[in-house]
Design a protein around this motif. Structure first.
Motif, PDB file in Angstrom:
ATOM      1  N   ARG A  35      18.011 -19.205 -32.695  1.00 50.15           N
ATOM      2  CA  ARG A  35      16.497 -18.969 -32.844  1.00 50.15           C
ATOM      3  C   ARG A  35      15.996 -17.560 -32.576  1.00 50.15           C
ATOM      4  NH1 ARG A  35      12.274 -18.322 -29.220  1.00 50.15           N
ATOM      5  NH2 ARG A  35      13.881 -18.572 -27.427  1.00 50.15           N
ATOM      6  N   HIS A  40      14.839 -11.965 -34.266  1.00 52.14           N
ATOM      7  CA  HIS A  40      15.079 -10.583 -33.736  1.00 52.14           C
ATOM      8  C   HIS A  40      15.711  -9.869 -35.298  1.00 52.14           C
ATOM      9  CE1 HIS A  40      16.470  -7.584 -30.768  1.00 52.14           C
ATOM     10  NE2 HIS A  40      15.989  -6.858 -31.763  1.00 52.14           N
ATOM     11  N   SER A  43      12.678  -9.470 -37.580  1.00 50.65           N
ATOM     12  CA  SER A  43      11.785  -8.497 -36.916  1.00 50.65           C
ATOM     13  C   SER A  43      12.260  -7.106 -37.562  1.00 50.65           C
ATOM     14  CB  SER A  43      11.730  -8.506 -35.502  1.00 50.65           C
ATOM     15  OG  SER A  43      11.295  -9.919 -35.125  1.00 50.65           O
ATOM     16  N   GLU A  44      13.653  -6.742 -37.355  1.00 46.53           N
ATOM     17  CA  GLU A  44      14.076  -5.434 -37.595  1.00 46.53           C
ATOM     18  C   GLU A  44      13.835  -5.199 -39.144  1.00 46.53           C
ATOM     19  OE1 GLU A  44      15.340  -3.301 -35.648  1.00 46.53           O
ATOM     20  OE2 GLU A  44      15.804  -4.357 -33.912  1.00 46.53           O
ATOM     21  N   LYS A 105       9.909 -17.001 -37.663  1.00 49.99           N
ATOM     22  CA  LYS A 105       9.033 -16.071 -36.846  1.00 49.99           C
ATOM     23  C   LYS A 105       9.755 -14.827 -36.754  1.00 49.99           C
ATOM     24  CE  LYS A 105       6.691 -18.644 -33.213  1.00 49.99           C
ATOM     25  NZ  LYS A 105       7.060 -19.788 -33.311  1.00 49.99           N
ATOM     26  N   TYR A 106       9.015 -13.682 -36.999  1.00 50.21           N
ATOM     27  CA  TYR A 106       9.383 -12.323 -36.628  1.00 50.21           C
ATOM     28  C   TYR A 106       8.261 -11.422 -35.815  1.00 50.21           C
ATOM     29  CZ  TYR A 106       5.994 -11.337 -40.265  1.00 50.21           C
ATOM     30  OH  TYR A 106       4.769 -11.357 -41.232  1.00 50.21           O
ATOM     31  N   SER A 107       8.637 -10.640 -34.982  1.00 49.82           N
ATOM     32  CA  SER A 107       7.637 -10.053 -34.036  1.00 49.82           C
ATOM     33  C   SER A 107       6.208  -9.791 -34.633  1.00 49.82           C
ATOM     34  CB  SER A 107       8.266  -8.680 -33.521  1.00 49.82           C
ATOM     35  OG  SER A 107       7.340  -8.286 -32.467  1.00 49.82           O
ATOM     36  N   PHE A 110       4.558  -6.557 -36.247  1.00 51.42           N
ATOM     37  CA  PHE A 110       4.738  -5.871 -37.525  1.00 51.42           C
ATOM     38  C   PHE A 110       3.712  -6.518 -38.339  1.00 51.42           C
ATOM     39  CE2 PHE A 110       9.006  -5.359 -35.423  1.00 51.42           C
ATOM     40  CZ  PHE A 110       8.830  -4.041 -35.334  1.00 51.42           C
ATOM     41  N   ASP A 128       8.996   1.097 -30.324  1.00 59.42           N
ATOM     42  CA  ASP A 128      10.497   1.209 -29.640  1.00 59.42           C
ATOM     43  C   ASP A 128      10.517   1.523 -28.397  1.00 59.42           C
ATOM     44  OD1 ASP A 128      12.555   1.711 -32.384  1.00 59.42           O
ATOM     45  OD2 ASP A 128      10.471   2.506 -32.966  1.00 59.42           O
ATOM     46  N   ASN A 134      13.176  -4.464 -23.496  1.00 59.69           N
ATOM     47  CA  ASN A 134      13.630  -5.793 -23.671  1.00 59.69           C
ATOM     48  C   ASN A 134      15.258  -5.703 -24.071  1.00 59.69           C
ATOM     49  OD1 ASN A 134      14.051  -7.547 -26.768  1.00 59.69           O
ATOM     50  ND2 ASN A 134      13.056  -8.836 -24.994  1.00 59.69           N
ATOM     51  N   GLY A 198       5.937 -10.938 -25.595  1.00 61.78           N
ATOM     52  CA  GLY A 198       6.086 -12.290 -25.285  1.00 61.78           C
ATOM     53  C   GLY A 198       4.842 -12.876 -24.276  1.00 61.78           C
ATOM     54  N   PRO A 199       4.720 -14.030 -24.537  1.00 61.43           N
ATOM     55  CA  PRO A 199       3.428 -14.522 -23.570  1.00 61.43           C
ATOM     56  C   PRO A 199       3.985 -14.490 -21.850  1.00 61.43           C
ATOM     57  CG  PRO A 199       4.825 -16.367 -24.691  1.00 61.43           C
ATOM     58  CD  PRO A 199       5.045 -15.039 -25.313  1.00 61.43           C
ATOM     59  N   LYS A 216      18.403 -14.226 -21.166  1.00 56.98           N
ATOM     60  CA  LYS A 216      17.600 -13.413 -20.701  1.00 56.98           C
ATOM     61  C   LYS A 216      17.799 -12.861 -19.159  1.00 56.98           C
ATOM     62  CE  LYS A 216      13.006 -14.308 -23.067  1.00 56.98           C
ATOM     63  NZ  LYS A 216      11.829 -14.775 -22.628  1.00 56.98           N
ATOM     64  N   ASN A 220       9.487 -12.199 -19.439  1.00 56.84           N
ATOM     65  CA  ASN A 220       8.569 -11.520 -20.478  1.00 56.84           C
ATOM     66  C   ASN A 220       7.767 -10.601 -19.533  1.00 56.84           C
ATOM     67  OD1 ASN A 220       9.530 -13.178 -22.219  1.00 56.84           O
ATOM     68  ND2 ASN A 220       7.702 -14.041 -22.715  1.00 56.84           N
ATOM     69  N   TRP A 266      -1.475 -15.321 -30.875  1.00 54.07           N
ATOM     70  CA  TRP A 266      -1.083 -16.488 -31.424  1.00 54.07           C
ATOM     71  C   TRP A 266      -1.617 -16.392 -32.952  1.00 54.07           C
ATOM     72  CZ3 TRP A 266       2.949 -18.373 -29.924  1.00 54.07           C
ATOM     73  CH2 TRP A 266       3.336 -18.441 -28.299  1.00 54.07           C
TER      74      TRP A 266
END
Ligand code: FAQ
Length: 310
Positions: A35, A40, A43-44, A105-107, A110, A128, A134, A198-199, A216, A220, A266
């Motif tokens: 996931r 990630h 997202s890139e 999902k993606y970040s 973007f 960046d 992160n 993130g939340p 992690k 977050n 959200w």
């Protein structure tokens, strides 16, 4: 999955050992990693779009070559990350299908538009900058292929961060129009950059398991605090104003931010606000236009294998 297997796995994590692709791992550890790593990777790749849009409009050859190199790096990061997810059994096709179908999902970051050239600098400095905080943490994660990908990605992103900061500091000391452009970019990118991490911990369903498994190493909110503490003094020193009237330093030296608009976060994550449709449209078009490359590679591989069999 037996209790003994889980106990042995947890003991490996506790000893700080890296988990490698062929090793036994709980199904939930594998699912969480697929996931996170596939999100990630997406997202890139989607992250190339806001900056890529400015390549043809860069103000100098120097800035243009830097930007081309940066966008190309993001594509490379996507590649490492898709490969890292593949080591866990996810296929490239299913990951790409999930992205193009709007299921993956993606970040959130973007889905915001890059309206002026200064946005390119601000993305480098803030986006960046947040990504490095992160990912420096994730470089220590328990899954070997992900942690090693992070080491290389972070070193490349350090260059991205520096070029963005250099650009914004230059404009912040430039003409009134340049200063205004830099401030406007900060006004639009500050809050989305905080949200990107993130939340809040209390609203983060995955953090508990991820921390327990050493995926992690920080929560977050901890990463967000590090990002704010590093960037606030530098942005202020550049002569910029941070768009948060509640921002203040507490006794321990931490910069404390005002309330984050999580409704916006959200809505952007769900594609109800921002450029989700345009981003996926661009990826769909790129995927279709790249079909001939995939076909050529398959034909080439088939021919090589045919020759090997002769
Ligand atoms: N956007 O329980 P948590 C970059 C989702 S790379 C969208 O806290 P978690 C490089 C989350 O998936 C940027 N969705 O989740 C670059 C979960 O939903 P799910 C990407 C988000 O995983 C720079 C739900 O909310 N970096 O920028 C976001 O523990 C410049 C609940 O959240 C990574 O992906 C969000 N911002 O923590 C490229 C790093 N935040 O999946 C081009 C790896 C949360 O249960 C130009 N990922 N959600 O349906 C991570 O470190 C973590 O996944 C977090 C979220 C920290 C992002």
């Amino acid at each position: 999955e037996t209790a003994e297997q889980h106990a042995a796995f947890n003991a490996r994590i506790a000893r700080g050992e890296k988990i490698e692709p062929g090793d036994w791992m709980p199904a939930e550890y594998r699912r969480q990693l697929i996931r996170m790593i596939s999100q990630h990777a997406h997202s890139e790749v989607v992250g190339m779009l806001p900056e890529g849009a400015w390549i043809t409009r860069a103000p100098s050859l120097k800035r243009k070559t830097i930007l081309i190199a940066k966008v190309q790096d993001e594509a490379g990061h996507g590649q490492y990350l898709y490969h890292a997810a593949e080591t866990l059994g996810a296929t490239r096709e299913e990951m790409l299908d999930a992205l193009l179908a709007g299921k993956a999902k993606y970040s959130s970051i973007f889905n915001y538009p890059s309206l002026t050239w200064a946005d390119v600098g601000m993305i480098g400095w803030l986006v960046d900058g947040a990504a490095i905080k992160n990912q420096t943490m994730l470089a220590g994660c328990s899954y070997g292929p992900y942690s090693r990908a992070m080491v290389r990605i972070c070193s490349e992103e350090t260059f991205h961060h520096k070029q963005g900061k250099e650009m914004i500091v230059t404009y912040a000391q430039g003409t009134p129009e340049q200063r205004q452009m830099a401030q406007d970019a900060l006004n639009r990118w500050w809050w989305p950059s905080l949200m990107m991490l993130g939340p809040h911990d209390a609203d983060s369903p995955n953090t508990g398991a991820l921390v327990q498994w050493g995926i992690k190493l920080k929560t977050n909110d901890e990463v967000r605090q590090e990002f704010i503490n590093e960037h606030v003094p530098e942005l202020l020193e550049a002569g910029l104003t941070i768009p948060d009237p509640d921002l203040h330093q507490d006794e321990s030296g931490n910069w404390i931010h005002g309330p984050i608009n999580w409704d916006e976060f959200w809505a952007v994550v769900k594609g109800q606000q921002g450029l989700n449709r345009e981003r996926l449209g661009a990826r769909q078009q790129a995927h279709e236009e790249g079909a001939w490359v995939r076909e050529a590679m398959q034909a080439y591989t088939a021919r090589q294998m045919g020759q090997a069999a002769d």
